[in-house]
Design a protein around this motif. Sequence first.
Motif, PDB file in Angstrom:
ATOM      1  N   ASP A 134       0.817  -1.218   0.000  1.00  0.00           N
ATOM      2  CA  ASP A 134       0.000   0.000   0.000  1.00  0.00           C
ATOM      3  C   ASP A 134       0.851   1.269   0.000  1.00  0.00           C
ATOM      4  OD1 ASP A 134      -2.878  -1.072   0.398  1.00  0.00           O
ATOM      5  OD2 ASP A 134      -1.685  -2.159   1.888  1.00  0.00           O
ATOM      6  N   LEU A 135       1.932   1.258   0.763  1.00  0.00           N
ATOM      7  CA  LEU A 135       2.786   2.441   0.882  1.00  0.00           C
ATOM      8  C   LEU A 135       4.239   2.006   0.970  1.00  0.00           C
ATOM      9  CD1 LEU A 135       3.293   5.509   1.448  1.00  0.00           C
ATOM     10  CD2 LEU A 135       2.886   5.004   3.870  1.00  0.00           C
ATOM     11  N   GLN A 136       5.088   2.621   0.170  1.00  0.00           N
ATOM     12  CA  GLN A 136       6.525   2.368   0.234  1.00  0.00           C
ATOM     13  C   GLN A 136       7.241   3.631   0.699  1.00  0.00           C
ATOM     14  OE1 GLN A 136       8.644   0.466  -3.144  1.00  0.00           O
ATOM     15  NE2 GLN A 136      10.128   2.155  -3.013  1.00  0.00           N
ATOM     16  N   LEU A 137       8.101   3.472   1.692  1.00  0.00           N
ATOM     17  CA  LEU A 137       8.934   4.575   2.167  1.00  0.00           C
ATOM     18  C   LEU A 137      10.379   4.301   1.773  1.00  0.00           C
ATOM     19  CD1 LEU A 137       7.537   5.194   5.777  1.00  0.00           C
ATOM     20  CD2 LEU A 137       6.843   6.266   3.630  1.00  0.00           C
ATOM     21  N   SER A 138      11.029   5.315   1.185  1.00  0.00           N
ATOM     22  CA  SER A 138      12.390   5.150   0.684  1.00  0.00           C
ATOM     23  C   SER A 138      13.217   6.393   0.952  1.00  0.00           C
ATOM     24  CB  SER A 138      12.363   4.866  -0.825  1.00  0.00           C
ATOM     25  OG  SER A 138      11.674   3.668  -1.114  1.00  0.00           O
ATOM     26  N   GLY A 139      14.508   6.267   0.674  1.00  0.00           N
ATOM     27  CA  GLY A 139      15.438   7.392   0.773  1.00  0.00           C
ATOM     28  C   GLY A 139      16.381   7.355  -0.405  1.00  0.00           C
ATOM     29  N   HIS A 140      17.680   7.312  -0.136  1.00  0.00           N
ATOM     30  CA  HIS A 140      18.733   7.048  -1.118  1.00  0.00           C
ATOM     31  C   HIS A 140      19.031   8.214  -2.058  1.00  0.00           C
ATOM     32  CE1 HIS A 140      21.443   4.755  -3.594  1.00  0.00           C
ATOM     33  NE2 HIS A 140      20.624   4.657  -4.617  1.00  0.00           N
ATOM     34  N   SER A 141      18.025   8.902  -2.551  1.00  0.00           N
ATOM     35  CA  SER A 141      18.237   9.925  -3.588  1.00  0.00           C
ATOM     36  C   SER A 141      18.847  11.209  -3.049  1.00  0.00           C
ATOM     37  CB  SER A 141      16.907  10.270  -4.263  1.00  0.00           C
ATOM     38  OG  SER A 141      16.080  11.006  -3.387  1.00  0.00           O
ATOM     39  N   HIS A 142      18.631  11.496  -1.767  1.00  0.00           N
ATOM     40  CA  HIS A 142      18.983  12.791  -1.161  1.00  0.00           C
ATOM     41  C   HIS A 142      18.265  13.939  -1.873  1.00  0.00           C
ATOM     42  CE1 HIS A 142      23.050  11.304   0.704  1.00  0.00           C
ATOM     43  NE2 HIS A 142      22.140  10.362   0.673  1.00  0.00           N
ATOM     44  N   GLY A 143      17.243  13.600  -2.659  1.00  0.00           N
ATOM     45  CA  GLY A 143      16.564  14.620  -3.452  1.00  0.00           C
ATOM     46  C   GLY A 143      17.447  15.219  -4.521  1.00  0.00           C
ATOM     47  N   GLY A 144      18.622  14.611  -4.720  1.00  0.00           N
ATOM     48  CA  GLY A 144      19.602  15.140  -5.655  1.00  0.00           C
ATOM     49  C   GLY A 144      20.683  15.970  -4.976  1.00  0.00           C
ATOM     50  N   GLN A 145      20.422  16.387  -3.730  1.00  0.00           N
ATOM     51  CA  GLN A 145      21.302  17.273  -2.939  1.00  0.00           C
ATOM     52  C   GLN A 145      21.401  18.679  -3.525  1.00  0.00           C
ATOM     53  OE1 GLN A 145      24.432  14.241  -0.731  1.00  0.00           O
ATOM     54  NE2 GLN A 145      25.230  16.168  -1.472  1.00  0.00           N
ATOM     55  N   VAL A 146      21.567  18.770  -4.824  1.00  0.00           N
ATOM     56  CA  VAL A 146      21.616  20.072  -5.497  1.00  0.00           C
ATOM     57  C   VAL A 146      20.470  20.127  -6.493  1.00  0.00           C
ATOM     58  CG1 VAL A 146      22.922  21.571  -7.050  1.00  0.00           C
ATOM     59  CG2 VAL A 146      24.106  20.334  -5.217  1.00  0.00           C
ATOM     60  N   ARG A 147      19.607  21.124  -6.312  1.00  0.00           N
ATOM     61  CA  ARG A 147      18.469  21.306  -7.209  1.00  0.00           C
ATOM     62  C   ARG A 147      18.488  22.741  -7.733  1.00  0.00           C
ATOM     63  NH1 ARG A 147      14.636  17.158  -6.315  1.00  0.00           N
ATOM     64  NH2 ARG A 147      12.987  18.418  -7.238  1.00  0.00           N
ATOM     65  N   LEU A 148      18.180  22.913  -8.982  1.00  0.00           N
ATOM     66  CA  LEU A 148      18.156  24.228  -9.598  1.00  0.00           C
ATOM     67  C   LEU A 148      16.719  24.722  -9.734  1.00  0.00           C
ATOM     68  CD1 LEU A 148      20.795  23.787 -12.458  1.00  0.00           C
ATOM     69  CD2 LEU A 148      21.135  24.645 -10.129  1.00  0.00           C
ATOM     70  N   PRO A 149      16.478  26.009  -9.472  1.00  0.00           N
ATOM     71  CA  PRO A 149      15.127  26.553  -9.635  1.00  0.00           C
ATOM     72  C   PRO A 149      14.603  26.298 -11.045  1.00  0.00           C
ATOM     73  CG  PRO A 149      16.560  28.126  -8.528  1.00  0.00           C
ATOM     74  CD  PRO A 149      17.443  27.014  -8.996  1.00  0.00           C
ATOM     75  N   PHE A 150      13.333  25.893 -11.132  1.00  0.00           N
ATOM     76  CA  PHE A 150      12.637  25.637 -12.397  1.00  0.00           C
ATOM     77  C   PHE A 150      13.198  24.435 -13.164  1.00  0.00           C
ATOM     78  CE2 PHE A 150      12.724  30.310 -11.735  1.00  0.00           C
ATOM     79  CZ  PHE A 150      11.397  30.463 -11.359  1.00  0.00           C
TER      80      PHE A 150
END
Length: 228
Positions: free
Chosen positions: A156-172
């Motif tokens: 039903d629901l999977q919880l994960s990590g690993h990506s760090h959200g990319g650590q660096v994200r650029l606007p837009f």
Amino acid sequence: MRIVQFSDVHLGFHYSAEQLAHLVDIIQSHDPDLICFTGDLYDYVVLEDSPAVIQALSRLKAPLGKGAVLGNHDYYGKEPKKITKILSDGGFQVLNNQSIALNRGKDYVWLSGVEDMWNGQPDIKKALKSVPPNDCVLLLSHCPDFADIALDYPIDLQLSGHSHGGQVRLPFYGHIVTPQYAKKYVDGLYILGDGKLQVYTNRGIGVSQYPVRFYCRPELTVITLNSG
């Protein structure tokens, strides 16, 4: 049912046992029913701070318990047994292709966990072997892209990590680079299979490779499950 998820602490790489102790205070302030850790406790090796780490983790309290899985960094340097022991000594149930039943009144929720996709041997069939087919299942998988496999099972629901959200994200633009097995489900909530499976990817607490985050703050996730 309130779940607090944290992930990717990466102790030893710009994150200390003292900072972990402060994180524990923040987690407890949310009064969780269940605490989930989705891997990468240390960055590459277990340091001499393990007694302080165990002490900090032991202070985490939740009536439904504490579940964890290992991440790819937890396997480096032949350390998975050490890290499993640290988490276990800190009161966490480390789920290596296993499931446990969480009882709340007359209701059951199953907490399942699979090994890491990168360095482990994830076996979802083995993990779900004892789970009744119609019960609610919460899956812990360090790598978010495991969701493409989980979608074929009663999760039903999977919880994960690993990506760090990319650590660096650029606007837009968003993230620039993410690691293997974190290419599709990088950050936040995803709904797959017309609502059959929900996936939440946590951006993590610490950093690795490069000691920087840009437009990608560390994250502690609080999820409330409602019956009905």
